[in-house]
Write an enzyme that holds these catalytic residues in place. Structure first.
Site, PDB file in Angstrom:
ATOM      1  N   GLU A 171      28.623  43.631  47.814  1.00  0.00           N
ATOM      2  CA  GLU A 171      29.122  43.097  46.552  1.00  0.00           C
ATOM      3  C   GLU A 171      27.955  42.388  45.872  1.00  0.00           C
ATOM      4  O   GLU A 171      27.306  41.550  46.486  1.00  0.00           O
ATOM      5  CB  GLU A 171      30.262  42.111  46.806  1.00  0.00           C
ATOM      6  CG  GLU A 171      30.898  41.545  45.542  1.00  0.00           C
ATOM      7  CD  GLU A 171      32.001  40.540  45.844  1.00  0.00           C
ATOM      8  OE1 GLU A 171      32.958  40.449  45.065  1.00  0.00           O
ATOM      9  OE2 GLU A 171      31.890  39.832  46.882  1.00  0.00           O
ATOM     10  N   GLU A 181      34.236  36.119  35.565  1.00  0.00           N
ATOM     11  CA  GLU A 181      34.982  35.706  36.754  1.00  0.00           C
ATOM     12  C   GLU A 181      35.301  34.222  36.652  1.00  0.00           C
ATOM     13  O   GLU A 181      34.458  33.418  36.233  1.00  0.00           O
ATOM     14  CB  GLU A 181      34.185  35.975  38.027  1.00  0.00           C
ATOM     15  CG  GLU A 181      34.909  35.544  39.296  1.00  0.00           C
ATOM     16  CD  GLU A 181      34.243  36.020  40.578  1.00  0.00           C
ATOM     17  OE1 GLU A 181      34.734  35.643  41.663  1.00  0.00           O
ATOM     18  OE2 GLU A 181      33.241  36.759  40.490  1.00  0.00           O
TER      19      GLU A 181
END
Length: 651
Positions: A124, A214
């Site tokens: 990620e 985010e």
């Protein structure tokens, strides 16, 4: 009644204006709106809203643009980008560039970033452009890089049994985090990937790249008014179908093959921003066409990385053709640790196709053949030891992260060096002998460089002790005496830690000089001798530094350190010495003849001058010394020395 109506009208007007102000301050959602977890395609881009809980709204606008709001969340991601099939590396996809602009208003912990995943390995990744109240990821950086005119700190973290694109898993997170925030510009995504792989952060096959907002236990809103993702510029070229003739004795990049039988093999990133091949399996073959061996080759070397022992057959003309030899490859410790391994092969001449036949997993950066006469005779191919040798002009090296880089004032140097790295310079001609080496270096920590003849484990000629120069961009010359050798030799520098090296040069043995016969290059004992003008020194932390009023001095001296000054001409004799010094503590300086353990001529007793910036002249009597001598100052403790000078007998 009229007054009351007027008041009510005025109140209504005020309320309407207040509502308009409030509405103006909240993003207006006019596109397709989603509230909960969802993925899909919109405007030619892949999108996703993901959250664990809380209030979220995402508006999907034209192309890659979108807006979002969040509150009372645990974790939420809003993104638009491109998804792939996890069957290509970033090199195969080509350059990835994101042009973006965002009205970004977080309240608490949040990131504005390029975000995505790879598989094999599962990674990620984040390229963070701006953030809210907390700058991620709260770890120790691995280093810094400069991309698109900005500086980013690099981090690697591990997530254990956490949500991923493959369910709950343990995986690595890679981070590039800008040192200063921005909310619009260009992000050269591929450049970040290259820099990560240089640091040993291996990328897998691409799953996704997306511009992302985010939030984590926070609230806020954002309007991404520009998000253009370009993919496919400068992809890894397909294997050539009409190869030109290639020189067997120049490096052949492994990824520049002409054909392969493998369905798994991929072009991968290697340290130093290079490429290689990987994902190799037993029985895979790779063919390189039209390799010109001239009058003959009998050796083969390849730069490889592997976590398992394996072997590579070298065959001519086909996968079942003549077996020239087999390269046995031991584990290098990791898939990102590259080493050069060699083997002899049956002599081959002329032009042939070469096929590498693999028995198991290995990454290959490049390979090269060696001639039938691998050690050239001294002659035109030699290098003069007494002319500057640029550090980047090595013939071979060991160290996966070692790099050649440009210097601000022009020229190049080598750096990103670690303990155990080495560089080899072939056919250095020392003629009738040498006495010392001087290297131009920069480092933030003290280190050392061994000088060896005949390879990294060859004869140790001497060691250069390198003090900190305070910066990777502040270069100084350091010198060390070496054991004498003559003739032509391969020289290897073996490093014990981080250092940047610009160049080095050897000093020939002075076969004509004698202690009582002054020659050209002597220095008068009766003129100031600058302390920093030593010919050699001992002491890993000793440094040359600038004085406030101009000039330089030596300092950071400790007990047992020494500096040597060659060919000092005392004429008919000297009986005293004066030195300009600064120190906070009383100490002594021995004046010796020839070496740190040579004849003691005298001792300078130095009292405290009050500070290391307050200089005073101190003197001492020495034994009568005449002729041309090498003088060594041997220190018993901390002191800064600007210069010293001798006085004639009777004065």
């Amino acid at each position: 009644m009229k007054r009351k109506v007027k008041k009510m009208a005025a109140m209504a007007t005020s309320i309407i204006m207040a509502i308009m102000i409030i509405l103006h301050s909240i993003p207006v959602l006019a596109g397709r709106i989603i509230y909960d977890n969802e993925t899909g395609t919109h405007g030619g881009y892949d999108y996703e809203l993901w959250k664990d809980y809380g209030n979220t709204i995402m508006e999907l606008n034209d192309g890659g643009t979108f807006s979002c709001q969040w509150s009372n969340i645990g974790n939420a991601l809003f993104r638009k980008g491109r998804k792939f099939n996890s069957d290509k590396t970033y090199q195969e996809l080509g350059d990835i560039v994101v042009e973006y602009g965002c009205d970004y208003n977080p309240n608490g912990n949040s990131y504005l970033c390029v975000y995505g995943w790879t598989r094999n390995p599962l990674v990620e990744y984040y390229i963070v452009e701006s953030w809210g109240s907390w700058r991620p990821p709260g770890a120790t950086p691995k280093g810094t890089i400069t991309v698109d005119g900005g500086t980013y700190e690099i981090y690697e973290t591990t997530r254990v049994n956490q949500p991923s694109i493959d369910g709950t898993a343990t995986f690595q997170q890679y981070w590039s985090v800008r040192t200063s925030k921005r909310t619009s510009g260009t992000i050269s995504v591929t450049e970040h990937f290259k820099q990560w792989e240089r640091m040993g952060m291996r990328m897998g096959k691409m799953y996704e790249v997306a511009l992302t907002v985010e939030g984590y236990q926070s609230s806020g809103y954002a309007n991404v008014y520009k998000n253009e993702i370009r993919i496919g510029a400068n992809p890894t070229p397909a294997p050539s179908q009409s190869p030109i003739r290639r020189d067997a004795f120049s490096i052949i990049e492994a990824e520049e093959y002409n054909s392969t039988n493998s369905s798994t093999l991929q072009v991968i990133g290697t340290p130093n921003n290079g490429r290689g091949i990987g994902y190799i399996e037993n029985g895979n073959t790779v063919t390189y066409s039209n390799i010109d061996f001239g009058s003959g080759a009998t050796g083969f070397s390849a730069t490889v990385a592997t976590e398992v022992n394996t072997s590579i057959q070298i065959r001519s003309d086909s996968p079942t053709g003549t077996l020239l030899g087999t390269l046995y490859v031991s584990s290098t410790g990791s898939w990102n640790t590259y080493q050069t391994v060699s083997t002899n092969i049956s002599k081959i001449t002329g032009v042939h196709d070469i096929v590498l036949v693999f028995s198991g997993p290995v990454n290959v950066d490049n390979f090269i053949f060696s001639r039938s006469s691998p050690v050239p005779a001294p002659g035109d191919n030699t290098r003069d030891a007494y002319s500057i040798i640029q550090a980047e002009d090595y013939d071979s090296s060991y160290g996966p992260n070692l790099q050649i880089f440009s210097l601000p004032g022009g020229g190049s140097a080598i750096g990103y060096i670690e303990n155990g790295y080495s560089t080899t310079y072939n056919n250095v001609n020392f003629a009738n002998g040498l006495s010392s080496i001087t290297a131009r270096v920069a480092t933030q920590i003290s280190t050392s460089i061994q000088v060896r003849a005949g390879g990294a484990t060859g004869t140790l000629l001497g060691t250069i002790y390198v003090p900190s120069t305070n910066s990777w961009d502040s270069y100084q010359n350091v010198t060390a005496n070496l054991s004498n050798i003559t003739g032509v030799h391969d020289i290897t520098l073996v490093f014990s830690g981080p250092v940047n090296v610009d160049y080095f040069v050897f000093t020939p043995a002075n076969v004509n000089s004698g202690p009582t016969s002054p020659v050209g290059g002597t220095r008068s004992a009766f003129s100031n001798i600058q302390a920093e003008d030593y010919d050699s020194s001992y002491g890993p932390n000793l440094q040359i530094f600038s004085l406030p009023g101009g000039g330089s001095a030596i300092g950071y001296i400790e007990n047992g350190y020494s500096t040597t000054y060659k060919n000092i001409d005392f004429g008919d004799g000297a009986t005293s010495v004066t030195a300009r010094v600064a120190t906070q503590n009383a100490t002594t300086i021995q004046v010796r003849l020839g070496s740190p353990s040579g004849t003691l001529l005298g001792t300078i007793y130095v009292g405290s001058t009050g500070s290391f910036d307050t200089y005073r002249d101190v003197s001492a009597t020495i034994s009568n010394t005449a002729g041309v001598k090498d003088i060594v100052l041997v220190f018993s403790g901390p002191v800064n020395v600007d210069w010293f000078v001798f006085s004639k007998s009777g004065t």
